[in-house]
Design an enzyme around this catalytic site. Structure first.
Site, short mmCIF file in Angstrom:
data_model
loop_
_atom_site.label_atom_id
_atom_site.label_comp_id
_atom_site.label_asym_id
_atom_site.label_seq_id
_atom_site.Cartn_x
_atom_site.Cartn_y
_atom_site.Cartn_z
N TYR A 297 -14.64 -4.68 -16.51
CA TYR A 297 -15.40 -3.47 -16.84
C TYR A 297 -16.13 -3.00 -15.59
O TYR A 297 -16.70 -3.81 -14.84
CB TYR A 297 -16.41 -3.78 -17.94
CG TYR A 297 -17.37 -2.65 -18.23
CD1 TYR A 297 -17.09 -1.70 -19.21
CD2 TYR A 297 -18.57 -2.52 -17.51
CE1 TYR A 297 -17.96 -0.65 -19.48
CE2 TYR A 297 -19.44 -1.48 -17.77
CZ TYR A 297 -19.13 -0.54 -18.75
OH TYR A 297 -20.00 0.48 -19.00
N GLU B 38 -17.38 5.58 -16.67
CA GLU B 38 -17.18 4.25 -17.24
C GLU B 38 -15.68 3.95 -17.33
O GLU B 38 -14.93 4.71 -17.94
CB GLU B 38 -17.81 4.20 -18.63
CG GLU B 38 -17.68 2.84 -19.32
CD GLU B 38 -18.22 2.89 -20.75
OE1 GLU B 38 -18.84 1.90 -21.16
OE2 GLU B 38 -18.01 3.90 -21.44
#
Length: 415
Positions: free
Chosen positions: A136, A224
């Protein structure tokens, strides 16, 4: 709706998104590709023939077909055609038209769409890549740091909120100097903390640098990437992205505004925005027409206090015109749940008389409004406004006190 990450204190996040600018996955990939960020090869299709040609043209070992809607949970969704899942994999290009035929023109229902689902008008046909490692990575504005930060985790491909709750030590944060940007040392260090090794460390670092350039160029408040992955061929790829934008910088980016897809938005909210009104639909039965955001919130609160629920937030603003008042009434009455309209005005820059004249024009010259209307006016030219309403002969309930106006609205809505 803007999703904030719990890995930082809530007050530390300054993520305010343009309320209506919500990009589809393929649009995010288009932006990333322009910034030399590694994404899958893909094409967008609005017809079965386009999908067929795209599948053949990709010449990929495996193809992924993804329905393009703004809601999450597509993989576990269901189409009104009966097809299960909004994401399908196949190694046979001839199967793509059959799958796409059951997607386009049908509604896809997921855990985020509600019971009605969302009509699918586009599908993305992309090269399917195996993922050897999922991590991530995000860049976002951090109020405590006074600027952007990088946030990463070796645990990707899952909800980052879950990682923050169960393995907080797997969350890494690095503050970025807003003047110079992230240093090579910072991005290399982040890449290693995410678990990249060998040549992949340098590539991951380069991709982070390119993502920061995208962050700057589009005036984002959050970029993101989940998963920020590694293929078996040791290539770093950004498989999916969520980009949130600074609404105060919207005027600088007309190229982003043309990407806006209004088909999934509340049509009344779109119409209100076009008229220069601030409107948000809700689930109650008392329509609110108020000037000023603070007064609008107070009006909604007092309606709740007396046991009912507002049907909307509607701030017509301090510089409202008579024409906009008429447009506001039209938008309110298009909501079939509205049983009463409460007009709460404090005359200032826009006097009470301006509002009253707009009401009279809207209610006498426009389509007949069948729901009862309660009006509370105070402030600049209030006496003239009340006289204007009385002379009109309109069947209005006038109250001077906000509490009394709210009580009257609740009674009329339940009658």
């Amino acid at each position: 709706m803007q999703r904030q990450l719990p890995l930082l204190p809530a007050k530390a996040l300054m993520a305010s998104q343009i309320r209506h600018l919500n990009l589809h996955e393929y649009q995010s990939k288009q932006l990333m590709a322009k910034h030399n960020i590694n994404v899958q090869r893909f094409a967008i299709a609005e017809t079965v023939d386009q999908a067929k040609n795209a599948a053949v043209g990709l010449k990929a070992h495996e193809i992924v077909i993804k329905a393009q809607i703004h809601a999450g949970g597509r993989g576990k969704g269901e189409f009104s055609s009966g097809l299960k899942s909004g994401v399908h994999l196949t190694k046979d290009p001839t199967k793509v038209p059959y799958l796409v035929e059951q997607m386009l023109g049908y509604k896809l229902k997921t855990k985020q769409t509600g019971e009605d689902g969302v009509l699918v008008s586009k599908v993305m046909i992309a090269e399917a890549l195996d993922i050897a490692k999922e991590t991530y990575f995000a860049i976002l504005m951090d109020r405590d740091s006074g600027g952007p930060v990088m946030v990463g985790s070796p645990d990707g491909g899952v909800d980052i909120e879950q990682v923050a709750a169960t393995n907080p030590d797997h969350i890494f944060k690095s503050v970025i100097d807003i003047d110079s940007g992230p240093t090579e040392k910072q991005t290399l260090d982040m890449a290693m903390k995410l678990g990249f090794k060998g040549k992949a460390v340098a590539e991951a670092s380069e991709q982070m640098q390119n993502l920061y350039q995208l962050f700057l160029d589009v005036d984002a408040v959050q970029v993101e990437i989940n998963p920020f992955g590694l293929t078996p061929q040791n290539q770093v790829v950004c498989f999916d992205a969520k980009i949130s934008f600074d609404d105060n910088a919207a005027f600088k980016h007309p190229e982003l505004q043309v990407m806006r897809d209004t088909t999934e938005e509340n049509p009344r909210e779109v119409e209100a925005e076009d008229c220069g009104l601030n409107y948000v639909g809700m689930e109650g039965n008392i329509g609110c027409l108020v000037n000023g955001a603070g007064l609008a919130l107070a009006t909604m609160d007092i309606i709740k206090l007396h046991g009912a629920s507002p049907a909307n937030f509607l701030d017509v603003g301090g510089g409202v015109t008579s024409k906009q008042v008429g447009q506001a009434f039209k938008i309110l009455t298009e909501d079939k749940n509205v049983k009463t309209i409460l007009v709460n005005i404090f005359g200032g820059i826009a006097s009470c008389l301006t509002i009253a004249e707009g009401m009279v024009t809207a209610l006498t010259e426009g389509p007949k409004i069948k729901v009862p209307i309660v009006v509370r006016l105070q402030g600049n030219q209030v006496a003239e406004a009340k006289e204007c309403l009385r002379r009109s002969g309109l069947n209005l309930t006038l109250r001077d006190d906000l509490d009394e106006a709210a009580i009257a609205s609740v009674k009329l809505a339940s009658a």
